[in-house]
Design a protein around this motif. Sequence first.
Motif, mmCIF file in Angstrom:
data_model
loop_
_atom_site.group_PDB
_atom_site.id
_atom_site.type_symbol
_atom_site.label_atom_id
_atom_site.label_comp_id
_atom_site.label_asym_id
_atom_site.label_seq_id
_atom_site.Cartn_x
_atom_site.Cartn_y
_atom_site.Cartn_z
ATOM 1 N N UNK A 9 16.044 -85.072 86.521
ATOM 2 C CA UNK A 9 16.108 -86.534 86.654
ATOM 3 C C UNK A 9 14.866 -87.045 87.376
ATOM 4 N N UNK A 10 14.441 -86.341 88.418
ATOM 5 C CA UNK A 10 13.261 -86.751 89.190
ATOM 6 C C UNK A 10 12.000 -86.680 88.335
ATOM 7 N N UNK A 11 11.853 -85.610 87.557
ATOM 8 C CA UNK A 11 10.683 -85.481 86.671
ATOM 9 C C UNK A 11 10.661 -86.586 85.611
ATOM 10 N N UNK A 12 11.819 -86.867 85.041
ATOM 11 C CA UNK A 12 11.891 -87.934 84.037
ATOM 12 C C UNK A 12 11.549 -89.282 84.658
ATOM 13 N N UNK A 13 12.047 -89.530 85.859
ATOM 14 C CA UNK A 13 11.766 -90.793 86.544
ATOM 15 C C UNK A 13 10.270 -90.912 86.834
ATOM 16 N N UNK A 14 9.644 -89.816 87.261
ATOM 17 C CA UNK A 14 8.208 -89.832 87.568
ATOM 18 C C UNK A 14 7.397 -90.131 86.305
ATOM 19 N N UNK A 15 7.769 -89.520 85.182
ATOM 20 C CA UNK A 15 7.062 -89.765 83.923
ATOM 21 C C UNK A 15 7.264 -91.208 83.472
ATOM 22 N N UNK A 16 8.482 -91.702 83.558
ATOM 23 C CA UNK A 16 8.759 -93.090 83.183
ATOM 24 C C UNK A 16 7.923 -94.051 84.029
ATOM 25 N N UNK A 17 7.873 -93.810 85.328
ATOM 26 C CA UNK A 17 7.074 -94.658 86.209
ATOM 27 C C UNK A 17 5.590 -94.565 85.887
ATOM 28 N N UNK A 18 5.110 -93.364 85.559
ATOM 29 C CA UNK A 18 3.701 -93.177 85.195
ATOM 30 C C UNK A 18 3.353 -93.992 83.961
ATOM 31 N N UNK A 19 4.209 -93.921 82.944
ATOM 32 C CA UNK A 19 3.952 -94.639 81.693
ATOM 33 C C UNK A 19 4.041 -96.149 81.904
ATOM 34 N N UNK A 20 5.070 -96.616 82.573
ATOM 35 C CA UNK A 20 5.211 -98.071 82.754
ATOM 36 C C UNK A 20 4.095 -98.631 83.635
ATOM 37 N N UNK A 21 3.697 -97.893 84.659
ATOM 38 C CA UNK A 21 2.598 -98.337 85.520
ATOM 39 C C UNK A 21 1.277 -98.363 84.743
ATOM 40 N N UNK A 22 1.056 -97.370 83.904
ATOM 41 C CA UNK A 22 -0.163 -97.337 83.092
ATOM 42 C C UNK A 22 -0.191 -98.522 82.130
ATOM 43 N N UNK A 23 0.907 -98.775 81.471
ATOM 44 C CA UNK A 23 0.976 -99.926 80.558
ATOM 45 C C UNK A 23 0.669 -101.221 81.311
ATOM 46 N N UNK A 24 1.270 -101.367 82.490
ATOM 47 C CA UNK A 24 1.091 -102.585 83.275
ATOM 48 C C UNK A 24 -0.352 -102.735 83.751
ATOM 49 N N UNK A 25 -0.894 -101.691 84.374
ATOM 50 C CA UNK A 25 -2.237 -101.806 84.954
ATOM 51 C C UNK A 25 -3.328 -101.911 83.899
ATOM 52 N N UNK A 26 -3.098 -101.315 82.750
ATOM 53 C CA UNK A 26 -4.100 -101.369 81.681
ATOM 54 C C UNK A 26 -3.912 -102.574 80.769
ATOM 55 N N UNK A 27 -2.803 -103.279 80.941
ATOM 56 C CA UNK A 27 -2.529 -104.433 80.091
ATOM 57 C C UNK A 27 -2.297 -104.049 78.643
ATOM 58 N N UNK A 28 -1.667 -102.896 78.447
ATOM 59 C CA UNK A 28 -1.431 -102.389 77.090
ATOM 60 C C UNK A 28 0.018 -102.598 76.679
ATOM 61 N N UNK A 29 0.214 -102.746 75.401
ATOM 62 C CA UNK A 29 1.562 -102.753 74.846
ATOM 63 C C UNK A 29 1.927 -101.318 74.471
ATOM 64 N N UNK A 30 3.220 -101.034 74.324
ATOM 65 C CA UNK A 30 3.595 -99.700 73.845
ATOM 66 C C UNK A 30 2.955 -99.377 72.496
ATOM 67 N N UNK A 31 2.786 -100.374 71.648
ATOM 68 C CA UNK A 31 2.163 -100.157 70.339
ATOM 69 C C UNK A 31 0.713 -99.719 70.487
ATOM 70 N N UNK A 32 -0.022 -100.392 71.361
ATOM 71 C CA UNK A 32 -1.425 -100.056 71.583
ATOM 72 C C UNK A 32 -1.568 -98.653 72.162
ATOM 73 N N UNK A 33 -0.747 -98.320 73.148
ATOM 74 C CA UNK A 33 -0.804 -96.993 73.739
ATOM 75 C C UNK A 33 -0.434 -95.933 72.706
ATOM 76 N N UNK A 34 0.573 -96.203 71.916
ATOM 77 C CA UNK A 34 0.995 -95.253 70.884
ATOM 78 C C UNK A 34 -0.149 -94.953 69.917
ATOM 79 N N UNK A 35 -0.876 -95.974 69.498
ATOM 80 C CA UNK A 35 -2.012 -95.768 68.589
ATOM 81 C C UNK A 35 -3.081 -94.914 69.238
#
Length: 114
Positions: A9-35
């Motif tokens: 659970x802790x590892x999953x939470x850390x990964x989720x936070x990493x991805x959401x923080x990256x999307x936020x700080x980079x101003x990316x959408x999930x679609x853009x990151x996926x590409x």
Amino acid sequence: MAHHEPLSVVERQRITETVTEFLRTQGLSPTSLAKRVGVAQPFVWNVANGNFQKMTPRLRRLVQYIHMKTGTADPGVDGVRDAIDRFVASGGDLLMLRSSIDMLTAALATEHKF
């Protein structure tokens, strides 16, 4: 069949936070990151929302991409950086390395068309 490492659970939470923080700080959408990573948009959305259980090759690629872009530690990314350092220290030319990576990329793109 590939082995997919279960995540705590802790590892999953850390990964989720990493991805959401990256999307936020980079101003990316999930679609853009996926590409950029070469995965499907629903996959990035699911990871950003904690909807995953195991470390799969796609998830590893997504996490490593973020680590490459942010410069944060990751064993896979750090290993590549170390290999580049050894290549340059041995007299290697980065243009040759880039050309080799381009050839590997083209081979992967051809392989995935079939």
